[in-house]
Design a protein around this motif. Structure first.
Motif, PDB file in Angstrom:
ATOM      1  N   ASN A 199      12.197  14.382   4.371  1.00 39.32           N
ATOM      2  CA  ASN A 199      12.236  15.114   3.274  1.00 39.32           C
ATOM      3  C   ASN A 199      10.922  15.743   2.700  1.00 39.32           C
ATOM      4  O   ASN A 199      10.119  14.577   2.327  1.00 39.32           O
ATOM      5  N   THR A 250       9.884   8.597   3.089  1.00 36.87           N
ATOM      6  CA  THR A 250       9.654   8.264   1.791  1.00 36.87           C
ATOM      7  C   THR A 250      10.820   8.638   0.917  1.00 36.87           C
ATOM      8  O   THR A 250      11.172   7.695  -0.041  1.00 36.87           O
ATOM      9  N   SER A 251      11.072   9.794   0.997  1.00 34.06           N
ATOM     10  CA  SER A 251      11.925  10.323  -0.290  1.00 34.06           C
ATOM     11  C   SER A 251      13.547  10.342   0.103  1.00 34.06           C
ATOM     12  O   SER A 251      14.236  11.082  -0.305  1.00 34.06           O
ATOM     13  N   PHE A 290       2.971  16.321   1.887  1.00 30.67           N
ATOM     14  CA  PHE A 290       2.877  14.962   2.369  1.00 30.67           C
ATOM     15  C   PHE A 290       2.574  15.198   3.819  1.00 30.67           C
ATOM     16  O   PHE A 290       1.934  14.328   4.325  1.00 30.67           O
ATOM     17  N   SER A 306       8.544   4.443   1.251  1.00 31.22           N
ATOM     18  CA  SER A 306       7.998   3.681  -0.037  1.00 31.22           C
ATOM     19  C   SER A 306       9.316   3.397  -1.011  1.00 31.22           C
ATOM     20  O   SER A 306      10.271   4.294  -0.783  1.00 31.22           O
ATOM     21  N   TRP A 318       0.136   5.731   6.726  1.00 30.71           N
ATOM     22  CA  TRP A 318      -0.345   6.781   7.247  1.00 30.71           C
ATOM     23  C   TRP A 318      -1.538   6.192   8.253  1.00 30.71           C
ATOM     24  O   TRP A 318      -2.002   6.409   9.341  1.00 30.71           O
ATOM     25  N   ASP A 374       8.252  10.314   8.218  1.00 31.31           N
ATOM     26  CA  ASP A 374       8.227   9.896   7.014  1.00 31.31           C
ATOM     27  C   ASP A 374       9.395  10.018   6.183  1.00 31.31           C
ATOM     28  O   ASP A 374       9.972  11.205   5.947  1.00 31.31           O
ATOM     29  N   GLN A 411       9.813   3.235  -4.173  1.00 30.87           N
ATOM     30  CA  GLN A 411       9.921   4.146  -5.623  1.00 30.87           C
ATOM     31  C   GLN A 411      10.613   5.352  -5.647  1.00 30.87           C
ATOM     32  O   GLN A 411      10.603   5.996  -6.520  1.00 30.87           O
ATOM     33  N   LYS A 412      11.449   5.718  -4.615  1.00 31.18           N
ATOM     34  CA  LYS A 412      12.143   7.037  -4.589  1.00 31.18           C
ATOM     35  C   LYS A 412      13.546   6.888  -4.537  1.00 31.18           C
ATOM     36  O   LYS A 412      14.093   6.331  -5.385  1.00 31.18           O
ATOM     37  N   THR A 454       8.992  16.190  -0.106  1.00 34.92           N
ATOM     38  CA  THR A 454       9.277  15.976  -1.575  1.00 34.92           C
ATOM     39  C   THR A 454       8.595  17.114  -2.289  1.00 34.92           C
ATOM     40  O   THR A 454       8.768  17.552  -3.607  1.00 34.92           O
ATOM     41  N   GLY A 478       0.925  -1.313  -0.018  1.00 34.89           N
ATOM     42  CA  GLY A 478       0.095  -0.032  -0.033  1.00 34.89           C
ATOM     43  C   GLY A 478       0.891   1.104   0.058  1.00 34.89           C
ATOM     44  O   GLY A 478       0.359   2.390  -0.155  1.00 34.89           O
ATOM     45  N   GLY A 479       2.060   0.973   0.196  1.00 37.02           N
ATOM     46  CA  GLY A 479       3.079   2.415   0.197  1.00 37.02           C
ATOM     47  C   GLY A 479       2.925   3.570   1.352  1.00 37.02           C
ATOM     48  O   GLY A 479       2.133   3.148   2.140  1.00 37.02           O
ATOM     49  N   ALA A 480       3.629   4.365   1.322  1.00 40.29           N
ATOM     50  CA  ALA A 480       3.660   5.167   2.571  1.00 40.29           C
ATOM     51  C   ALA A 480       2.222   5.629   3.032  1.00 40.29           C
ATOM     52  O   ALA A 480       1.810   6.084   4.240  1.00 40.29           O
ATOM     53  N   SER A 481       1.427   5.949   1.757  1.00 36.55           N
ATOM     54  CA  SER A 481      -0.081   6.348   2.147  1.00 36.55           C
ATOM     55  C   SER A 481      -0.780   5.594   2.886  1.00 36.55           C
ATOM     56  O   SER A 481      -1.525   5.918   3.761  1.00 36.55           O
TER      57      SER A 481
HETATM   58  C1  LIG Z   1       5.786   9.917  -2.241  1.00 36.97           C
HETATM   59  C2  LIG Z   1       5.660  10.256  -0.877  1.00 36.97           C
HETATM   60  C3  LIG Z   1       4.508   9.717  -0.033  1.00 36.97           C
HETATM   61  C4  LIG Z   1       3.472   8.977  -0.673  1.00 36.97           C
HETATM   62  O1  LIG Z   1       4.107   7.587  -1.097  1.00 36.97           O
HETATM   63  P1  LIG Z   1       3.133   6.667  -1.741  1.00 36.97           P
HETATM   64  O2  LIG Z   1       4.026   5.176  -1.864  1.00 36.97           O
HETATM   65  O3  LIG Z   1       2.496   7.190  -2.950  1.00 36.97           O
HETATM   66  O4  LIG Z   1       2.126   6.448  -0.949  1.00 36.97           O
HETATM   67  C5  LIG Z   1       4.685  10.229   1.214  1.00 36.97           C
HETATM   68  N1  LIG Z   1       5.415  10.794   1.783  1.00 36.97           N
HETATM   69  C6  LIG Z   1       6.680  11.342   1.102  1.00 36.97           C
HETATM   70  C7  LIG Z   1       7.399  12.363   1.689  1.00 36.97           C
HETATM   71  C8  LIG Z   1       6.564  11.030  -0.277  1.00 36.97           C
HETATM   72  O5  LIG Z   1       7.676  11.604  -1.061  1.00 36.97           O
END
Ligand SMILES: *Cc1c(COP(=O)(O)O)cnc(C)c1O
Length: 375
Positions: free
Chosen positions: A150, A177-178, A106, A196, A86, A175, A198-199, A152, A80-83
């Motif tokens: 960070n 994520t990036s 974010f 997540s 949450w 968070d 993908q960053k 994003t 489900g990713g970072a979202s």
């Molecule tokens: C991209 C991003 C998210 C969301 O990531 P998803 O995988 O799309 O849920 C959350 N927080 C930050 C800081 C991000 O850069």
């Protein structure tokens, strides 16, 4: 008319970057890593069997190694990713009252989740306008402090450190994520560090990964026994249980896992987190210095210590950034658009570890060429 002219600009091949992907996520994936998916005998096999579980184990152990996790910290993952995380954190980590630092889209999204949860008190928010940094301060009764390392959307970097004066039982939830894998971090006093892939990890989306301290795990167990109803998909106890067996609650995307492992291996082989952070800082550093030297460009984030080493946001003056974008896209250079709601004459460039300093330099040389052609 101008748009048409922009798309007609032909950037000389010797100026162009070796890879045109500069997006902040999904971000560039090395071609050799994509080839690993095709040659892997794991695609199309069961995630409950030993080979895929060994893949997940290598990711968990490799991340612990790369991030130099203190003893007792665990790497937990799910779909489900970072979202999605949450949502899991709102139902499974916040006891009663969350405090957030919000300085972009974010951070705002997570704050909205905890604020709207009717089983929690309204959230406390420390806010800054885009391009500036807000940090959390101790709040009476807050049991979770949350902020992005960070942001994003704006390219602002936050320190990651314990909250002075906070209740000793309160958790810090970051968070990353990036930033995870491309920015240094000290886990002293940090309980949850999630992202997540993908960053900076040059993988595909759909997965969340959370590093959790023993205190965070104790909170998960406390809330699980407190009787709050949680759907299985959002259950941290279930995610933790599966992760400990190198599995996920439901079927993961195997390609995402294969790509994530490839990047973890590469970052470890290329000198670990310190080297990866130095490379990202050098690539973004080039872009910031270039912007400062040009009359038509300037870094959006004024304070140098707030400027992100992985997402450089550059404002333009006297030239339309959408024309630059159109010309770059026509020449195979993609995704340097600013965050959609920011509404600025801006380009945003990701310099995650898969992007070399040479490619950052080629990008700015290409932009110079386009600006001159548009003039
Ligand atoms: C991209 C991003 C998210 C969301 O990531 P998803 O995988 O799309 O849920 C959350 N927080 C930050 C800081 C991000 O850069």
């Amino acid at each position: 008319m101008v748009e048409f002219a922009a798309r007609d600009i032909k950037i000389p091949a010797n100026l162009l970057p070796s890879d045109g992907r500069f997006g902040a996520g999904p971000s560039r994936i090395p071609a050799a890593h994509v080839a690993e998916i095709a040659s892997s005998n794991l695609m199309g096999t069961s995630h409950r069997q030993a080979p895929v579980r060994a893949l997940v184990r290598e990711i968990r152990e490799g991340l612990a190694d790369l991030l130099r996790l203190p003893a007792g910290y665990e790497v937990v993952l799910g779909n489900g990713g970072a979202s999605a995380f949450w949502a899991l954190a709102t139902v499974g980590l916040v006891r009663r009252h969350a405090a957030h630092a919000v300085f972009g889209e974010f951070g705002a999204k997570f704050a909205k989740e905890t604020d709207r949860a009717d089983f929690l008190a309204p959230s406390t928010v420390f806010q800054a306008e885009p391009g500036k940094l807000a940090v959390v301060e101790a709040v009476a009764g807050a049991d979770a402090y949350c902020w992005p390392q960070n942001e994003t959307s704006t390219g602002v970097l936050s320190p990651v450190m314990p909250v002075a004066g906070a209740d000793p039982e309160a958790l810090t939830i970051v968070d990353a994520t990036s930033s995870a894998g491309a920015v240094e971090v000290d886990f002293t006093g940090i309980d949850v560090y999630y992202f997540s892939p993908q960053k900076a990890f040059a993988s595909d989306g759909g997965l969340w990964v959370a590093v959790m301290s023993p205190r965070a795990i104790a909170r998960v167990e406390e809330l699980a026994s407190a009787g709050r109803w949680v759907p299985d998909f959002l259950s941290l106890p279930i995610a933790l249980d599966n992760s400990r067996k190198d599995q996920t609650f439901n079927t993961p995307a195997l390609a995402t896992l294969i790509l994530l492992r490839a990047q973890v291996r590469e970052l470890l082989a290329c000198g670990g987190l310190a080297a990866s952070a130095a490379r990202a800082a050098a690539a973004s550093g080039h872009i910031y210095s270039w912007a400062q030297e040009r009359a038509f460009a300037s870094p959006f984030v004024e304070r140098p210590q707030w400027r992100s080493p992985v997402v450089a946001t550059i404002d333009f003056e006297g030239v339309d950034a959408t024309d630059i974008q159109a010309a770059l896209r026509a020449n195979g250079v993609f995704d340097v658009f600013p965050y959609r709601s920011l509404g600025r004459n801006q380009l945003r460039v990701a310099t995650f570890p898969a992007t070399s300093v040479d490619d950052a330099a080629a990008l700015t040389a290409s932009i110079d060429f386009v600006v001159e052609a548009l003039a």
